[in-house]
Design an enzyme around this catalytic site. Structure first.
Site, mmCIF file in Angstrom:
data_model
loop_
_atom_site.group_PDB
_atom_site.id
_atom_site.type_symbol
_atom_site.label_atom_id
_atom_site.label_comp_id
_atom_site.label_asym_id
_atom_site.label_seq_id
_atom_site.Cartn_x
_atom_site.Cartn_y
_atom_site.Cartn_z
ATOM 1 N NE ARG A 91 2.215 2.438 3.041
ATOM 2 C CZ ARG A 91 3.091 1.646 2.403
ATOM 3 N NH1 ARG A 91 4.356 1.961 2.352
ATOM 4 N NH2 ARG A 91 2.678 0.539 1.821
ATOM 5 C CB CYS A 104 -0.302 -16.089 -4.712
ATOM 6 S SG CYS A 104 0.241 -14.606 -3.872
ATOM 7 C CB CYS A 108 0.387 -11.839 -11.075
ATOM 8 S SG CYS A 108 -1.068 -12.492 -10.229
ATOM 9 C CG ASP A 273 3.292 -0.772 -7.275
ATOM 10 O OD1 ASP A 273 3.182 0.456 -7.131
ATOM 11 O OD2 ASP A 273 2.498 -1.596 -6.808
ATOM 12 C CG ASP A 310 1.457 2.002 -2.953
ATOM 13 O OD1 ASP A 310 1.981 2.639 -2.015
ATOM 14 O OD2 ASP A 310 0.594 1.131 -2.807
ATOM 15 C CE LYS A 317 -2.791 1.058 -1.966
ATOM 16 N NZ LYS A 317 -2.253 0.870 -0.596
HETATM 17 C C1 LIG Z 1 -2.530 0.012 0.229
HETATM 18 C C2 LIG Z 1 -2.267 -0.033 1.670
HETATM 19 C C3 LIG Z 1 -3.303 0.113 2.598
HETATM 20 C C4 LIG Z 1 -4.738 0.292 2.175
HETATM 21 O O1 LIG Z 1 -4.953 1.510 1.607
HETATM 22 P P1 LIG Z 1 -6.432 1.941 1.230
HETATM 23 O O2 LIG Z 1 -6.227 3.235 0.524
HETATM 24 O O3 LIG Z 1 -7.167 2.051 2.516
HETATM 25 O O4 LIG Z 1 -7.010 0.880 0.370
HETATM 26 C C5 LIG Z 1 -3.011 0.091 3.932
HETATM 27 N N1 LIG Z 1 -1.748 -0.073 4.362
HETATM 28 C C6 LIG Z 1 -0.726 -0.207 3.510
HETATM 29 C C7 LIG Z 1 0.627 -0.387 4.046
HETATM 30 C C8 LIG Z 1 -0.953 -0.197 2.131
HETATM 31 O O5 LIG Z 1 0.068 -0.363 1.282
HETATM 32 S S1 SF4 Z 2 -0.304 -9.888 -7.682
HETATM 33 FE FE1 SF4 Z 2 -0.526 -12.123 -7.948
HETATM 34 S S2 SF4 Z 2 1.420 -12.959 -7.198
HETATM 35 FE FE2 SF4 Z 2 1.280 -10.867 -6.419
HETATM 36 S S3 SF4 Z 2 0.361 -10.997 -4.358
HETATM 37 FE FE3 SF4 Z 2 -1.318 -10.691 -5.832
HETATM 38 S S4 SF4 Z 2 -1.997 -12.783 -6.383
HETATM 39 FE FE4 SF4 Z 2 0.020 -12.956 -5.444
#
Ligand SMILES: *Cc1c(COP(=O)(O)O)cnc(C)c1O
Ligand code: SF4
Length: 352
Positions: A91, A104, A108, A273, A310, A317
């Site tokens: 991105r 995982c 969660c 989110d 986000d 973000k």
């Molecule tokens: C969150 C995210 C990052 C990392 O963002 P930082 O602000 O550098 O922590 C990078 N790529 C994507 C697609 C993300 O969603």
């Molecule tokens: S929030 Fe929990 S379930 Fe989701 S990616 Fe992270 S560890 Fe895995």
């Protein structure tokens, strides 16, 4: 008796004493819809826990998950549009996500990738992983690779070591960052083998640990974090603001103090989110901003994460914390101190 198996069903949670049988009976549809996993380590902590305790709310299924609101979506942060090859999300120009694995240690209940992670979500096979690494190798402007998933520390140390070495050998890759819940969910996994898999000769390895409540920072978790820090790995944290778990200034204060005490710099506090069935966890943005503002006066700068949203649709973000500055250069600025008192900047000088 030491538990050895992760609970992956309602029956498993009941058998472990983490979920009352009469509650489980009402949760069949939740279990059909979303993956369940709770590690033996967390089952020990959840045995007999109150259903609204901070750990139970994060890991035990609830019927509230069946309520999906109109603004919620399967891909809440819009990753799909930015995925040029399987396992990569690109991105921002200088960094990519590499998702080698969708599993995982725990699932969660508020997870923003809940439609992607889980037993149905497969890992990259050898060819797919090679293609994802080629994508990174061929692009000199990729400076940082963020290993996420799923949880990358669920890979075996051997596979992890292979990926780390491949990335370390790419001259343009400066930073390999891991996002993980392992220190909180399965601290024993931070073993000597895993630490040697994270050894690099050229790049810097950083670890971002996902932690939402001070109760998650047990002796075992703190010891696992110490092993990472003693191995020379800088640690940061990310937390999600969750109603009924940490939407309280005193809880956030305790969380961030404990993290800093464990040599972890709080990095992000995420606004919840729009993942399906998570409305019961989301606070308002105004509540989040007020909480973060209150923290400013309570704890040191080391303990302050950035409050971020986000932006749905894949726009990345944005910091959404409180603004302390208003006005402009012509009219003059007004800056608010930690007590809420406003001051002109530059200070008004009295005419003689
Ligand atoms: C969150 C995210 C990052 C990392 O963002 P930082 O602000 O550098 O922590 C990078 N790529 C994507 C697609 C993300 O969603
Ligand atoms: S929030 Fe929990 S379930 Fe989701 S990616 Fe992270 S560890 Fe895995």
């Amino acid at each position: 008796m030491k538990r050895t198996a992760t609970a992956r069903s309602l029956d498993g949670l009941v058998a472990a004493g983490a979920l009352a049988p009469e509650r489980a009976a009402a949760l069949g549809r939740v279990a059909d819809r979303y993956a369940i996993a709770v590690t033996p380590y967390l089952l020990d902590r959840l045995e007999g826990a109150e259903p609204d305790s901070p750990l139970a709310r994060q890991y035990l299924p609830s019927s509230a998950e069946l309520e999906v609101t109109p603004e919620e979506r399967a891909d809440p942060i819009g990753d799909a549009a930015w995925s040029p090859v399987k396992g990569i999300v690109h991105r921002y120009p200088d960094r990519v996500l590499l998702k080698a694995l969708h599993a995982c240690p725990v699932y969660c209940r508020f997870c923003f990738r809940r439609e992607m992670v889980g037993p149905g979500g497969d890992a990259l096979d050898a060819d797919e992983l090679a293609a994802a690494l080629d994508y990174i190798r061929q692009r000199n402007d990729i400076w940082e690779v963020i290993m996420t998933g799923g949880d990358p520390l669920m890979l075996s140390p051997r596979r992890l070591g292979e990926i780390v070495s491949a990335l370390d050998a790419m001259p343009h890759v400066g930073v390999i960052r891991f996002h993980t819940r392992v220190p909180v969910a399965d601290p024993e996994r931070i073993s000597a083998d895993l630490l040697s898999a994270l050894k690099v000769s050229d790049s810097a390895v950083w670890v971002a640990v996902h932690c939402n409540h001070p109760d998650e920072l047990t002796e075992e978790t703190t010891a696992a974090l110490a092993k990472l820090a003693d191995a020379g790995i800088p640690l940061v944290s990310q937390s999600v603001l969750l109603r009924g778990v940490n939407d309280d200034a005193a809880v956030l204060e305790a969380l961030f103090r404990r993290l800093v005490r464990a040599r972890v710099k709080p990095y992000y506090l995420h606004h919840g989110d729009l993942a399906p069935g998570t409305a019961h966890f989301r606070t308002g943005l105004d509540e989040g901003r007020e909480l973060v503002k209150r923290l400013r006066g309570r704890v040191s700068g080391l303990c302050q994460p950035a409050y971020v949203l986000d932006i749905p649709g894949g726009h990345g973000k944005a910091p959404v914390g409180p603004d302390c500055l208003s006005g402009d250069a012509d009219a003059g600025y007004v800056v608010e101190d930690y007590r809420g008192v406003r001051h002109a900047y530059p200070p008004v000088t009295e005419k003689l």
